[in-house]
Scaffold this active site. Structure first.
Site, PDB file in Angstrom:
ATOM      1  N   ALA A  39       0.839  -1.197   0.000  1.00  0.00           N
ATOM      2  CA  ALA A  39       0.000   0.000   0.000  1.00  0.00           C
ATOM      3  C   ALA A  39       0.874   1.246   0.000  1.00  0.00           C
ATOM      4  CB  ALA A  39      -0.896   0.008   1.222  1.00  0.00           C
ATOM      5  N   ASP A  40       0.561   2.160  -0.899  1.00  0.00           N
ATOM      6  CA  ASP A  40       1.239   3.451  -0.862  1.00  0.00           C
ATOM      7  C   ASP A  40       0.333   4.453  -0.152  1.00  0.00           C
ATOM      8  OD1 ASP A  40      -0.700   4.311  -2.706  1.00  0.00           O
ATOM      9  OD2 ASP A  40       0.636   4.067  -4.424  1.00  0.00           O
ATOM     10  N   SER A  41       0.770   5.681  -0.065  1.00  0.00           N
ATOM     11  CA  SER A  41       0.005   6.670   0.703  1.00  0.00           C
ATOM     12  C   SER A  41      -1.389   6.905   0.109  1.00  0.00           C
ATOM     13  CB  SER A  41       0.775   7.986   0.802  1.00  0.00           C
ATOM     14  OG  SER A  41       1.054   8.494  -0.482  1.00  0.00           O
TER      15      SER A  41
END
Length: 82
Positions: A39-41
């Site tokens: 997961a990225d931001s």
């Protein structure tokens, strides 16, 4: 009416499994959003928005930064339900 912790946990685990394409049985209470799923931001912001909608809670940006594990998120939802 407030949801039970187990129901919240199961709904969150289902959402995480689907959203991040991981097997549901690998989603545990100590799952770390930063290290255990890809997961990225942006993914995390979208998850927070979805959680707010699913459980009718408001999560401030400051609070969201401290929600690192699934269990922390479930506990937060339980404490902040309307």
């Amino acid at each position: 009416m407030a949801m039970e912790k187990e129901a919240i946990y199961n709904m969150m685990a289902d959402e995480i499994a689907e959203r991040f394409n991981v097997k549901r049985d690998t989603v545990t209470s100590d799952l770390n959003f930063l290290t255990d799923i890809d997961a990225d931001s942006i993914d995390f912001v979208e998850l927070v928005l979805e959680v707010e909608d699913m459980f009718n809670v408001e999560i401030s940006d400051d609070d969201a930064e401290n929600l690192v594990t699934l269990q922390q998120t479930v506990d937060y939802i339980v404490e902040h339900q309307n």
